[in-house]
Design a protein around this motif. Structure first.
Motif, PDB file in Angstrom:
ATOM      1  N   ASP A  22       0.660  -1.332   0.087  1.00  0.00           N
ATOM      2  CA  ASP A  22       0.000  -0.100   0.043  1.00  0.00           C
ATOM      3  C   ASP A  22       0.739   1.256  -0.020  1.00  0.00           C
ATOM      4  O   ASP A  22       0.408   2.249  -0.584  1.00  0.00           O
ATOM      5  N   LYS A  23       1.819   1.329   0.635  1.00  0.00           N
ATOM      6  CA  LYS A  23       2.653   2.809   0.834  1.00  0.00           C
ATOM      7  C   LYS A  23       3.921   2.787   0.157  1.00  0.00           C
ATOM      8  O   LYS A  23       4.550   3.822   0.154  1.00  0.00           O
ATOM      9  N   THR A  24       4.423   1.766  -0.737  1.00  0.00           N
ATOM     10  CA  THR A  24       5.520   1.587  -1.756  1.00  0.00           C
ATOM     11  C   THR A  24       5.106   1.430  -2.938  1.00  0.00           C
ATOM     12  O   THR A  24       3.589   1.325  -3.405  1.00  0.00           O
ATOM     13  N   LYS A  25       5.942   1.850  -3.921  1.00  0.00           N
ATOM     14  CA  LYS A  25       5.722   1.657  -5.396  1.00  0.00           C
ATOM     15  C   LYS A  25       6.007   0.111  -5.888  1.00  0.00           C
ATOM     16  O   LYS A  25       6.182  -0.256  -6.961  1.00  0.00           O
ATOM     17  N   LEU A  26       6.448  -0.769  -4.772  1.00  0.00           N
ATOM     18  CA  LEU A  26       7.075  -2.021  -5.195  1.00  0.00           C
ATOM     19  C   LEU A  26       5.843  -2.946  -5.762  1.00  0.00           C
ATOM     20  O   LEU A  26       4.609  -2.985  -5.202  1.00  0.00           O
ATOM     21  N   MET A  27       6.103  -3.706  -6.751  1.00  0.00           N
ATOM     22  CA  MET A  27       5.223  -4.572  -7.250  1.00  0.00           C
ATOM     23  C   MET A  27       5.003  -5.765  -6.570  1.00  0.00           C
ATOM     24  O   MET A  27       6.205  -6.266  -5.830  1.00  0.00           O
ATOM     25  N   PRO A  28       3.898  -6.549  -6.397  1.00  0.00           N
ATOM     26  CA  PRO A  28       3.794  -7.527  -5.505  1.00  0.00           C
ATOM     27  C   PRO A  28       4.917  -8.798  -6.024  1.00  0.00           C
ATOM     28  O   PRO A  28       5.440  -9.424  -5.034  1.00  0.00           O
ATOM     29  N   GLY A  29       5.367  -8.716  -7.147  1.00  0.00           N
ATOM     30  CA  GLY A  29       6.458  -9.846  -7.518  1.00  0.00           C
ATOM     31  C   GLY A  29       7.827  -9.524  -6.915  1.00  0.00           C
ATOM     32  O   GLY A  29       8.628 -10.239  -6.190  1.00  0.00           O
ATOM     33  N   ARG A  30       8.006  -8.381  -6.719  1.00  0.00           N
ATOM     34  CA  ARG A  30       9.293  -7.843  -5.889  1.00  0.00           C
ATOM     35  C   ARG A  30       9.119  -7.850  -4.377  1.00  0.00           C
ATOM     36  O   ARG A  30      10.117  -8.571  -3.939  1.00  0.00           O
ATOM     37  N   ILE A  31       7.923  -7.717  -4.076  1.00  0.00           N
ATOM     38  CA  ILE A  31       7.710  -8.011  -2.473  1.00  0.00           C
ATOM     39  C   ILE A  31       8.021  -9.574  -2.137  1.00  0.00           C
ATOM     40  O   ILE A  31       8.780  -9.843  -1.156  1.00  0.00           O
ATOM     41  N   MET A  32       7.534 -10.242  -3.075  1.00  0.00           N
ATOM     42  CA  MET A  32       7.654 -11.790  -2.814  1.00  0.00           C
ATOM     43  C   MET A  32       9.194 -12.195  -2.843  1.00  0.00           C
ATOM     44  O   MET A  32       9.688 -12.866  -2.069  1.00  0.00           O
ATOM     45  N   VAL A  33       9.946 -11.440  -3.575  1.00  0.00           N
ATOM     46  CA  VAL A  33      11.275 -11.753  -3.770  1.00  0.00           C
ATOM     47  C   VAL A  33      12.144 -11.488  -2.470  1.00  0.00           C
ATOM     48  O   VAL A  33      12.819 -11.896  -2.256  1.00  0.00           O
ATOM     49  N   LEU A  34      11.707 -10.205  -2.309  1.00  0.00           N
ATOM     50  CA  LEU A  34      12.028  -9.633  -1.174  1.00  0.00           C
ATOM     51  C   LEU A  34      12.104 -10.465   0.394  1.00  0.00           C
ATOM     52  O   LEU A  34      12.922 -10.658   1.204  1.00  0.00           O
ATOM     53  N   LEU A  35      10.841 -11.205   0.297  1.00  0.00           N
ATOM     54  CA  LEU A  35      10.518 -12.009   1.553  1.00  0.00           C
ATOM     55  C   LEU A  35      11.397 -13.282   1.481  1.00  0.00           C
ATOM     56  O   LEU A  35      12.096 -13.700   2.368  1.00  0.00           O
ATOM     57  N   VAL A  36      11.406 -13.779   0.286  1.00  0.00           N
ATOM     58  CA  VAL A  36      12.362 -15.091   0.195  1.00  0.00           C
ATOM     59  C   VAL A  36      13.678 -14.550   0.396  1.00  0.00           C
ATOM     60  O   VAL A  36      14.464 -15.232   1.089  1.00  0.00           O
ATOM     61  N   VAL A  37      14.231 -13.746   0.045  1.00  0.00           N
ATOM     62  CA  VAL A  37      15.634 -13.403   0.209  1.00  0.00           C
ATOM     63  C   VAL A  37      15.935 -13.010   1.769  1.00  0.00           C
ATOM     64  O   VAL A  37      16.769 -13.192   2.180  1.00  0.00           O
ATOM     65  N   THR A  38      14.848 -12.226   2.275  1.00  0.00           N
ATOM     66  CA  THR A  38      14.844 -11.966   3.546  1.00  0.00           C
ATOM     67  C   THR A  38      14.981 -13.149   4.486  1.00  0.00           C
ATOM     68  O   THR A  38      15.863 -13.394   5.223  1.00  0.00           O
ATOM     69  N   GLY A  39      14.320 -14.280   4.247  1.00  0.00           N
ATOM     70  CA  GLY A  39      14.124 -15.542   4.864  1.00  0.00           C
ATOM     71  C   GLY A  39      15.374 -16.291   4.876  1.00  0.00           C
ATOM     72  O   GLY A  39      16.033 -16.788   5.756  1.00  0.00           O
ATOM     73  N   ALA A  40      15.981 -16.015   3.527  1.00  0.00           N
ATOM     74  CA  ALA A  40      17.504 -16.757   3.172  1.00  0.00           C
ATOM     75  C   ALA A  40      18.453 -16.164   4.311  1.00  0.00           C
ATOM     76  O   ALA A  40      19.290 -16.842   4.542  1.00  0.00           O
ATOM     77  N   VAL A  41      18.583 -14.705   4.078  1.00  0.00           N
ATOM     78  CA  VAL A  41      19.471 -14.031   4.667  1.00  0.00           C
ATOM     79  C   VAL A  41      19.513 -14.201   6.356  1.00  0.00           C
ATOM     80  O   VAL A  41      20.488 -14.615   7.038  1.00  0.00           O
ATOM     81  N   LEU A  42      18.180 -14.342   6.912  1.00  0.00           N
ATOM     82  CA  LEU A  42      18.017 -14.518   8.323  1.00  0.00           C
ATOM     83  C   LEU A  42      18.463 -15.746   8.531  1.00  0.00           C
ATOM     84  O   LEU A  42      19.144 -16.093   9.727  1.00  0.00           O
ATOM     85  N   GLY A  43      17.868 -16.700   7.641  1.00  0.00           N
ATOM     86  CA  GLY A  43      18.634 -18.331   8.031  1.00  0.00           C
ATOM     87  C   GLY A  43      20.040 -18.379   7.891  1.00  0.00           C
ATOM     88  O   GLY A  43      20.846 -19.099   8.653  1.00  0.00           O
ATOM     89  N   SER A  44      20.640 -17.722   7.038  1.00  0.00           N
ATOM     90  CA  SER A  44      22.174 -17.822   6.812  1.00  0.00           C
ATOM     91  C   SER A  44      22.872 -17.169   7.964  1.00  0.00           C
ATOM     92  O   SER A  44      23.986 -17.682   8.464  1.00  0.00           O
ATOM     93  N   ILE A  45      22.323 -16.253   8.755  1.00  0.00           N
ATOM     94  CA  ILE A  45      23.098 -15.659  10.205  1.00  0.00           C
ATOM     95  C   ILE A  45      22.485 -16.265  11.276  1.00  0.00           C
ATOM     96  O   ILE A  45      22.975 -15.810  12.525  1.00  0.00           O
ATOM     97  N   GLY A  46      21.739 -17.322  11.176  1.00  0.00           N
ATOM     98  CA  GLY A  46      21.389 -17.919  12.322  1.00  0.00           C
ATOM     99  C   GLY A  46      20.158 -17.525  13.005  1.00  0.00           C
ATOM    100  O   GLY A  46      20.060 -17.817  14.472  1.00  0.00           O
ATOM    101  N   ILE A  47      19.393 -16.502  12.614  1.00  0.00           N
ATOM    102  CA  ILE A  47      18.326 -15.876  13.378  1.00  0.00           C
ATOM    103  C   ILE A  47      17.273 -16.532  13.209  1.00  0.00           C
ATOM    104  O   ILE A  47      16.086 -16.765  13.944  1.00  0.00           O
ATOM    105  N   TYR A  48      16.787 -16.991  12.004  1.00  0.00           N
ATOM    106  CA  TYR A  48      15.509 -17.528  11.416  1.00  0.00           C
ATOM    107  C   TYR A  48      15.000 -18.951  12.276  1.00  0.00           C
ATOM    108  O   TYR A  48      14.040 -18.805  12.639  1.00  0.00           O
TER     109      TYR A  48
END
Length: 118
Positions: A22-48
């Motif tokens: 709602d508040k950004t101009k990000l398209m849904p596909g980019r938001i989905m990629v952002l979520l997947v990458v965030t999950g991978a990064v959080l997993g790689s540093i041991g937080i997830y």
């Protein structure tokens, strides 16, 4: 109490995504990629992993969890198969989820009538 925590965490993740939509101009596909990458990064540093143990399905079901599964698969694949595991690991680890998404998406397309936005 586990159900309540899972519901609240999953709802919070969905609320953040809705705010991004709602508040950004990000398209849904980019938001989905952002979520997947965030999950991978959080997993790689041991937080997830500790977060998933606490939040249960509220953290493992959304796309963040998919990114974490990909990361764990790649890590295991590289440890066991070397460079080839870089490609095979993530797909092997997430194959059940990908297959279920394809099958249920196909079934939904058979039993529903899509409507075009005007």
């Amino acid at each position: 109490m586990e159900y309540v925590i899972a519901f609240l965490v999953g709802g919070a993740i969905c609320a953040v995504v809705q705010l991004l939509m709602d508040k950004t101009k990000l398209m849904p596909g980019r938001i989905m990629v952002l979520l997947v990458v965030t999950g991978a990064v959080l997993g790689s540093i041991g937080i997830y992993e500790p977060f998933t143990e606490w939040a249960g399905a509220g953290a493992s079901v959304p796309l963040l969890g998919f990114g974490n599964v990909l990361w764990k698969g790649v890590k295991k694949g590289v440890e066991t198969e070397g460079l080839l595991g870089l490609i095979k690991g993530g797909l092997s680890a997430s194959s059940a989820g990908i297959s279920a998404a394809l099958i249920f998406g196909y079934l939904a397309s058979i039993f529903s009538k899509p409507k075009m936005k005007k």
